[in-house]
Design an enzyme around this catalytic site. Structure first.
Site, PDB file in Angstrom:
ATOM      1  N   LYS A 227      -7.582  15.664  -5.849  1.00  0.00           N
ATOM      2  CA  LYS A 227      -7.421  15.090  -4.657  1.00  0.00           C
ATOM      3  C   LYS A 227      -6.135  15.730  -3.711  1.00  0.00           C
ATOM      4  O   LYS A 227      -5.807  16.693  -4.017  1.00  0.00           O
ATOM      5  CB  LYS A 227      -6.634  13.566  -4.886  1.00  0.00           C
ATOM      6  CG  LYS A 227      -7.907  12.671  -5.485  1.00  0.00           C
ATOM      7  CD  LYS A 227      -7.342  11.248  -5.637  1.00  0.00           C
ATOM      8  CE  LYS A 227      -8.715  10.404  -6.110  1.00  0.00           C
ATOM      9  NZ  LYS A 227      -8.404   9.095  -6.642  1.00  0.00           N
ATOM     10  N   ARG A 261      -9.308   9.943 -15.003  1.00  0.00           N
ATOM     11  CA  ARG A 261     -10.539   9.787 -14.382  1.00  0.00           C
ATOM     12  C   ARG A 261     -10.704  11.119 -13.801  1.00  0.00           C
ATOM     13  O   ARG A 261      -9.829  11.727 -12.684  1.00  0.00           O
ATOM     14  CB  ARG A 261     -10.405   8.720 -13.407  1.00  0.00           C
ATOM     15  CG  ARG A 261     -11.775   8.391 -12.600  1.00  0.00           C
ATOM     16  CD  ARG A 261     -11.826   7.536 -11.483  1.00  0.00           C
ATOM     17  NE  ARG A 261     -12.913   7.306 -10.705  1.00  0.00           N
ATOM     18  CZ  ARG A 261     -13.447   7.918  -9.808  1.00  0.00           C
ATOM     19  NH1 ARG A 261     -12.696   8.975  -9.230  1.00  0.00           N
ATOM     20  NH2 ARG A 261     -14.494   7.692  -9.038  1.00  0.00           N
TER      21      ARG A 261
HETATM   22  N1  HH2 Z   1     -10.599   7.381  -6.775  1.00  0.00           N
HETATM   23  C1  HH2 Z   1     -11.717   7.619  -6.118  1.00  0.00           C
HETATM   24  C2  HH2 Z   1     -12.788   6.531  -6.696  1.00  0.00           C
HETATM   25  N2  HH2 Z   1     -12.758   5.666  -7.371  1.00  0.00           N
HETATM   26  N3  HH2 Z   1     -11.549   4.579  -9.083  1.00  0.00           N
HETATM   27  C3  HH2 Z   1     -10.200   4.537  -9.663  1.00  0.00           C
HETATM   28  N4  HH2 Z   1     -10.070   3.609 -10.710  1.00  0.00           N
HETATM   29  N5  HH2 Z   1      -9.043   5.299  -9.448  1.00  0.00           N
HETATM   30  C4  HH2 Z   1      -9.199   6.218  -8.587  1.00  0.00           C
HETATM   31  O1  HH2 Z   1      -8.050   6.822  -8.382  1.00  0.00           O
HETATM   32  C5  HH2 Z   1     -10.356   6.435  -7.951  1.00  0.00           C
HETATM   33  C6  HH2 Z   1     -11.482   5.355  -8.270  1.00  0.00           C
HETATM   34  C7  HH2 Z   1     -12.029   8.585  -5.176  1.00  0.00           C
HETATM   35  O2  HH2 Z   1     -12.370   9.872  -5.816  1.00  0.00           O
HETATM   36  P1  HH2 Z   1     -13.990  10.352  -5.819  1.00  0.00           P
HETATM   37  O3  HH2 Z   1     -14.668   9.285  -6.721  1.00  0.00           O
HETATM   38  O4  HH2 Z   1     -13.840  11.613  -6.591  1.00  0.00           O
HETATM   39  O5  HH2 Z   1     -14.645  10.368  -4.717  1.00  0.00           O
HETATM   40  P2  HH2 Z   1     -15.443   9.331  -3.647  1.00  0.00           P
HETATM   41  O6  HH2 Z   1     -14.877   8.162  -3.546  1.00  0.00           O
HETATM   42  O7  HH2 Z   1     -15.381  10.232  -2.406  1.00  0.00           O
HETATM   43  O8  HH2 Z   1     -16.858   9.294  -4.299  1.00  0.00           O
END
Ligand code: HH2
Length: 283
Positions: A227, A261
């Site tokens: 992030k 995660r």
């Molecule tokens: N962060 C993202 C998405 N889902 N869920 C939880 N529980 N906690 C988090 O910190 C979290 C999440 C964002 O990251 P990512 O899935 O890598 O990216 P994107 O939302 O662009 O798909």
């Protein structure tokens, strides 16, 4: 802190944290995710990537069909379902503990029917009025995440008086409201929502005060992988933040996080083993 008896009920599975924290591998089936958008677009490739995460040691595979990165546009439920359902079904069929990363009740419901055992909702089940009932009926585990605002605008000007107290207070209120709506406490995990309506300084304060969240007595999930606050600290672009992510992960494990995660499962599993051993040695 005593995690010896802490358990998370996820459908017919129970995750314990006695031995070590757990790794949730991120499997984005989206064209626009911030760290890996478009890499896993095809269903077959996404399934293969999920299976590899399991081999590398992931305890949970978190399947998402809608990006929640700052500025992201919403995706219709039909499109989200088209992206995630075959992947959920295939991975659950191969024995994976699958979580579905969605804010939409119809997507969560269909994913659970296809074999998902955890609903990971960045709105803490508050974004869709049907979600608490879908979650209650499904028996799935739930991740309740804190977010200030909505993805499209959340990074515009996030403000808190005391970010740690406000995030912990919000999560506590959500837990109580959902308990009142009939959801079992033992199915809930909480998440500070790193990067969701927070500056780099807010994120650091939350991570530096994890014991305050652990004091809620529920499993604490942390998603910090690649992030932007890591980019701010290291000067690295999103594809080059593995070392920073793993360093922060090790710190979180030592300070009591239960589920991390992550994008980089292999490196993260090694870090969990080392950090857990060091934490134990100091007890
Ligand atoms: N962060 C993202 C998405 N889902 N869920 C939880 N529980 N906690 C988090 O910190 C979290 C999440 C964002 O990251 P990512 O899935 O890598 O990216 P994107 O939302 O662009 O798909």
């Amino acid at each position: 802190m005593n995690d010896a008896s802490l358990e998370w009920y996820c459908g017919d599975r129970i995750l314990a944290f006695r031995e070590r924290p757990r790794i949730m591998g991120i499997l984005n089936v989206t064209p626009d995710s911030f760290a890996d958008g478009g890499q896993h677009l095809g269903v077959e490739q996404a399934i293969a990537r999920g299976l590899r995460m399991m081999e590398e040691g992931a305890d949970i595979v978190d399947v998402g069909g809608e990006s929640t990165r700052p500025g992201a546009e919403e995706v219709a439920a039909e499109e989200e379902l088209r992206r995630v359902l075959p992947v959920v079904e295939a991975l659950a069929g191969r024995g994976a503990l699958v979580s579905i990363d969605t804010r939409k009740a119809p997507v969560a419901g269909a994913a659970v029917r296809a074999g998902a055992r955890i609903i990971n909702d960045v709105t803490a089940l508050a974004g869709d009025a049907e979600m608490p009932e879908v979650a209650r009926r499904s028996g799935a585990g739930v991740v309740l995440m804190h977010m200030q605002g909505a993805p499209r605008t959340m990074q515009a000007d996030p403000r808190y008086t005391d970010v740690v107290a406000e995030v912990a207070g919000y999560l506590e209120r959500r837990v109580r409201a959902l308990e009142a709506a009939g959801l079992e406490r033992r199915r809930m995990a909480v998440d500070p929502g790193i990067g969701f309506g927070k500056t780099a300084e807010h994120n650091l304060r939350l991570l530096g005060n994890l014991p305050r969240l652990c004091a809620l007595g529920l499993p604490v999930v942390v998603g910090l992988s690649r992030k932007s606050f890591l980019g701010k600290l290291t000067g690295r672009a999103v594809g080059d933040r593995v070392a920073g992510s793993v360093a922060a992960l090790a710190y979180c494990v030592i300070r009591g996080a239960h589920v991390m995660r992550v994008h980089d499962v292999r490196e993260s599993c090694d870090a969990v083993k080392v950090a857990t051993a060091l934490r134990r040695a100091g007890e």
